[in-house]
Write an enzyme that holds these catalytic residues in place. Structure first.
Site, PDB file in Angstrom:
ATOM      1  CG  HIS A  80      -1.413  -5.461  -1.103  1.00  0.00           C
ATOM      2  ND1 HIS A  80      -1.666  -4.132  -0.799  1.00  0.00           N
ATOM      3  CD2 HIS A  80      -1.770  -5.617  -2.407  1.00  0.00           C
ATOM      4  CE1 HIS A  80      -2.170  -3.522  -1.872  1.00  0.00           C
ATOM      5  NE2 HIS A  80      -2.235  -4.399  -2.863  1.00  0.00           N
ATOM      6  CG  HIS A 114       6.159 -13.357  -7.086  1.00  0.00           C
ATOM      7  ND1 HIS A 114       7.235 -12.790  -6.448  1.00  0.00           N
ATOM      8  CD2 HIS A 114       5.271 -13.656  -6.101  1.00  0.00           C
ATOM      9  CE1 HIS A 114       7.025 -12.763  -5.137  1.00  0.00           C
ATOM     10  NE2 HIS A 114       5.836 -13.284  -4.902  1.00  0.00           N
ATOM     11  CG  ASN A 169       4.769 -17.303  -2.799  1.00  0.00           C
ATOM     12  OD1 ASN A 169       4.806 -18.415  -3.319  1.00  0.00           O
ATOM     13  ND2 ASN A 169       5.763 -16.435  -2.897  1.00  0.00           N
ATOM     14  CB  THR A 191       7.172 -12.041   3.140  1.00  0.00           C
ATOM     15  OG1 THR A 191       7.318 -11.566   1.804  1.00  0.00           O
ATOM     16  CG2 THR A 191       8.035 -13.275   3.351  1.00  0.00           C
ATOM     17  N   GLY A 238       5.420 -19.376   1.984  1.00  0.00           N
ATOM     18  CA  GLY A 238       6.433 -18.345   2.209  1.00  0.00           C
ATOM     19  C   GLY A 238       5.944 -16.941   1.914  1.00  0.00           C
ATOM     20  CG  ASP A 243      10.721  -8.998  -5.647  1.00  0.00           C
ATOM     21  OD1 ASP A 243       9.652  -9.569  -5.344  1.00  0.00           O
ATOM     22  OD2 ASP A 243      11.680  -8.888  -4.849  1.00  0.00           O
ATOM     23  CG  HIS A 290       2.300 -10.167  -3.929  1.00  0.00           C
ATOM     24  ND1 HIS A 290       1.872 -10.246  -2.632  1.00  0.00           N
ATOM     25  CD2 HIS A 290       3.380 -10.975  -4.014  1.00  0.00           C
ATOM     26  CE1 HIS A 290       2.669 -11.060  -1.956  1.00  0.00           C
ATOM     27  NE2 HIS A 290       3.589 -11.529  -2.766  1.00  0.00           N
ATOM     28  CG  HIS A 347      -4.677  -4.208   1.704  1.00  0.00           C
ATOM     29  ND1 HIS A 347      -3.329  -4.227   1.989  1.00  0.00           N
ATOM     30  CD2 HIS A 347      -5.185  -5.279   2.336  1.00  0.00           C
ATOM     31  CE1 HIS A 347      -3.050  -5.250   2.766  1.00  0.00           C
ATOM     32  NE2 HIS A 347      -4.169  -5.900   2.994  1.00  0.00           N
ATOM     33  CB  CYS A 364      -0.941  -0.001   1.204  1.00  0.00           C
ATOM     34  SG  CYS A 364      -2.348  -1.114   1.019  1.00  0.00           S
TER      35      CYS A 364
HETATM   36  P1  5GP Z   1       5.873 -12.990  -1.179  1.00  0.00           P
HETATM   37  O1  5GP Z   1       7.023 -13.733  -0.530  1.00  0.00           O
HETATM   38  O2  5GP Z   1       4.960 -12.380  -0.132  1.00  0.00           O
HETATM   39  O3  5GP Z   1       5.152 -13.789  -2.202  1.00  0.00           O
HETATM   40  O4  5GP Z   1       6.543 -11.831  -1.999  1.00  0.00           O
HETATM   41  C1  5GP Z   1       6.832 -10.564  -1.511  1.00  0.00           C
HETATM   42  C2  5GP Z   1       7.870 -10.002  -2.442  1.00  0.00           C
HETATM   43  O5  5GP Z   1       7.951  -8.614  -2.179  1.00  0.00           O
HETATM   44  C3  5GP Z   1       9.280 -10.573  -2.219  1.00  0.00           C
HETATM   45  O6  5GP Z   1       9.730 -11.166  -3.448  1.00  0.00           O
HETATM   46  C4  5GP Z   1      10.113  -9.363  -1.818  1.00  0.00           C
HETATM   47  O7  5GP Z   1      11.419  -9.370  -2.362  1.00  0.00           O
HETATM   48  C5  5GP Z   1       9.292  -8.206  -2.342  1.00  0.00           C
HETATM   49  N1  5GP Z   1       9.429  -6.982  -1.565  1.00  0.00           N
HETATM   50  C6  5GP Z   1       9.354  -6.857  -0.209  1.00  0.00           C
HETATM   51  N2  5GP Z   1       9.508  -5.567   0.149  1.00  0.00           N
HETATM   52  C7  5GP Z   1       9.683  -4.857  -1.005  1.00  0.00           C
HETATM   53  C8  5GP Z   1       9.895  -3.463  -1.267  1.00  0.00           C
HETATM   54  O8  5GP Z   1       9.940  -2.606  -0.389  1.00  0.00           O
HETATM   55  N3  5GP Z   1      10.032  -3.119  -2.580  1.00  0.00           N
HETATM   56  C9  5GP Z   1       9.971  -4.024  -3.598  1.00  0.00           C
HETATM   57  N4  5GP Z   1      10.124  -3.569  -4.845  1.00  0.00           N
HETATM   58  N5  5GP Z   1       9.765  -5.344  -3.382  1.00  0.00           N
HETATM   59  C10 5GP Z   1       9.625  -5.757  -2.098  1.00  0.00           C
HETATM   60 ZN    ZN Z   2      -1.751  -3.342   1.126  1.00  0.00          ZN
END
Ligand code: 5GP
Ligand code: ZN
Length: 112
Positions: free
Chosen positions: A98, A102, A87, A95, A93, A30, A100, A46, A7
């Site tokens: 919100h 990839h 994910n 993290t 995994g 990323d 998203h 969100h 957000c």
């Molecule tokens: P998840 O693990 O939740 O599927 O993916 C979260 C992704 O967000 C991770 O690949 C991580 O590298 C990316 N990420 C986390 N914080 C930031 C940020 O502040 N900026 C950008 N551009 N990517 C982020």
């Molecule tokens: Zn959000």
């Protein structure tokens, strides 16, 4: 939503390298790429924490996200193909809670 990194990226409070934006979605690189091309595509709102919460109510949004992904893959010349990953939950995994997607391209290994 307060305290959500994505957000904050949508609002511009956290800088990001954006490559696409419209009224519904934003795409940005990323920060810790897991592939030669690693882009995140997210809804601006969100609306959902993860794909687990998707229902038919979100059909148009999810279709739009995949349409944007296909357009970006073209623009990024991922002519040999690409992978889309979402994910959902701790075992995957996730993290950032919100929704998203990839977009991964370039030389990809087999799925783990
Ligand atoms: P998840 O693990 O939740 O599927 O993916 C979260 C992704 O967000 C991770 O690949 C991580 O590298 C990316 N990420 C986390 N914080 C930031 C940020 O502040 N900026 C950008 N551009 N990517 C982020
Ligand atoms: Zn959000």
């Amino acid at each position: 939503m307060d305290n959500c990194i994505f957000c904050k990226i949508v609002k511009g409070d956290i800088p990001s390298k954006k490559l696409y934006e419209d009224d519904q979605v934003v795409a940005f690189y990323d920060v810790a790429p897991a592939a030669p091309v690693h882009v995140l595509v997210i809804p601006k709102e969100h609306v959902l924490e993860s794909a687990r919460a998707i229902t038919s109510e979100h059909a148009a949004l999810i279709a739009h996200i995949y349409e944007v992904i296909a357009k970006l893959a073209d623009e990024l010349h991922l002519d040999g193909g690409y992978r889309v990953v979402t994910n959902a939950g701790p075992d995957a995994g996730q993290t950032v809670m919100h929704l998203h997607f990839h977009l991964l391209g370039g030389k990809l290994g087999p799925m783990a």
